[in-house]
Design an enzyme around this catalytic site. Structure first.
Site, PDB file in Angstrom:
ATOM      1  N   ARG A  22       6.082  -6.461  -7.818  1.00  0.00           N
ATOM      2  CA  ARG A  22       5.645  -5.914  -9.104  1.00  0.00           C
ATOM      3  C   ARG A  22       5.753  -4.113  -9.025  1.00  0.00           C
ATOM      4  O   ARG A  22       5.117  -3.540  -8.524  1.00  0.00           O
ATOM      5  CB  ARG A  22       4.422  -6.399  -9.692  1.00  0.00           C
ATOM      6  N   THR A  75       5.207   0.288 -14.187  1.00  0.00           N
ATOM      7  CA  THR A  75       5.551  -0.313 -15.387  1.00  0.00           C
ATOM      8  C   THR A  75       5.147  -1.999 -15.422  1.00  0.00           C
ATOM      9  O   THR A  75       5.172  -2.776 -16.431  1.00  0.00           O
ATOM     10  CB  THR A  75       7.150  -0.558 -15.387  1.00  0.00           C
ATOM     11  N   ASP A 117      -6.576  -9.167  -5.711  1.00  0.00           N
ATOM     12  CA  ASP A 117      -5.118  -9.384  -5.205  1.00  0.00           C
ATOM     13  C   ASP A 117      -4.948 -10.489  -4.420  1.00  0.00           C
ATOM     14  O   ASP A 117      -5.565 -10.352  -3.130  1.00  0.00           O
ATOM     15  CB  ASP A 117      -4.640  -7.890  -4.792  1.00  0.00           C
ATOM     16  N   ASP A 152      -3.037  -9.500  -1.037  1.00  0.00           N
ATOM     17  CA  ASP A 152      -3.857  -8.864  -0.126  1.00  0.00           C
ATOM     18  C   ASP A 152      -5.039  -9.623   0.736  1.00  0.00           C
ATOM     19  O   ASP A 152      -5.178  -9.630   1.997  1.00  0.00           O
ATOM     20  CB  ASP A 152      -4.441  -7.562  -0.681  1.00  0.00           C
TER      21      ASP A 152
HETATM   22  N1  URA Z   1      -1.672 -10.589  -9.118  1.00  0.00           N
HETATM   23  C1  URA Z   1      -2.963 -10.429  -8.068  1.00  0.00           C
HETATM   24  O1  URA Z   1      -2.989 -10.965  -7.055  1.00  0.00           O
HETATM   25  N2  URA Z   1      -4.221 -10.688  -8.878  1.00  0.00           N
HETATM   26  C2  URA Z   1      -4.324 -10.366 -10.297  1.00  0.00           C
HETATM   27  O2  URA Z   1      -5.439 -10.541 -10.887  1.00  0.00           O
HETATM   28  C3  URA Z   1      -3.204 -10.428 -11.155  1.00  0.00           C
HETATM   29  C4  URA Z   1      -1.632 -10.428 -10.294  1.00  0.00           C
END
Ligand code: URA
Length: 209
Positions: free
Chosen positions: A104, A108, A200, A203
């Site tokens: 991602r 953007t 995330d 992560d």
């Molecule tokens: N991707 C993630 O890892 N966490 C989110 O909250 C949104 C997208």
């Protein structure tokens, strides 16, 4: 329009609360994401068609049931989708795996495909796309489009946490795809993260922060 189903089995809800806690270690996070993936698969496959099969037990001949219909391909979206993969495979060990890589753009929030490797017979298979977070829906929409481009007609999407906007985006672009989530959360923040969410997912799975 595709169905949106929240799989609110108590075990799924309990495990989801553990991984939402910010103090949960990567080790535990990874294990539980897999477990939830397995429990979700158990629920998602509840309506799989069965057929009669003649077998012989040590005691003699009998007619029993086995799963009929299309074979399954699990499609984890890299990288966080990998976290759900083993749990799904624990339930369906004979499934094939097709991997699709998306990242991602942090400015953007647009997804970009950088890798796609599917089984040769993917068009004849049912695909279960897995990704822990359905935020804007951009990556999942793109992954589903990539499968349709390869001739796949039967697609389901399984996520741990869905934002309402993400659900709407999939239903608008791919109304033939059913969506399954362990939870639908309140909100999508401006930075693209889901609230309350679990942070995330990539992560936290891989310990990269
Ligand atoms: N991707 C993630 O890892 N966490 C989110 O909250 C949104 C997208």
């Amino acid at each position: 329009m595709g169905k949106f189903t929240v799989l609110d089995h108590p075990l799924i809800q309990h495990k989801l609360t553990i991984i939402r806690r910010k103090e949960t270690s990567s080790n535990e996070f990874r294990r539980i994401v897999g477990e939830i993936g397995g429990l979700m698969t158990y629920e998602i496959t509840r309506d799989l068609p069965l057929k009669d099969v003649e077998i012989e037990t040590p005691m003699g001949k009998t007619t029993q049931k086995e799963i009929a219909g299309k074979k399954l391909t699990i499609v984890p979206i890299l990288r966080a989708g990998i976290g759900m993969l083993n749990g799904v495979l624990d339930m369906i060990p004979s499934a094939k795996v097709g991997v699709i890589g998306m990242f991602r753009d942090e400015e953007t929030l647009e997804p970009h495909e950088y890798f796609c490797k599917m089984p040769n017979d993917v068009a004849e298979r049912e695909c279960l796309v897995v990704d822990p977070m359905l935020a804007t829906g951009g990556s999942a929409n793109m992954a589903i489009a990539a499968l349709k481009k390869r001739g796949v007609k039967d697609i389901k999407l399984a996520v741990l946490v869905a934002a309402p906007d993400g659900v709407k985006a999939i239903q608008a672009e791919h109304p033939d795809v059913d969506i399954y989530a362990a939870a639908e959360d309140d909100d999508l923040l401006d930075n693209g993260y889901i609230f309350p969410g679990l942070g995330d997912a990539g992560d936290r799975l891989f310990g990269t922060k």
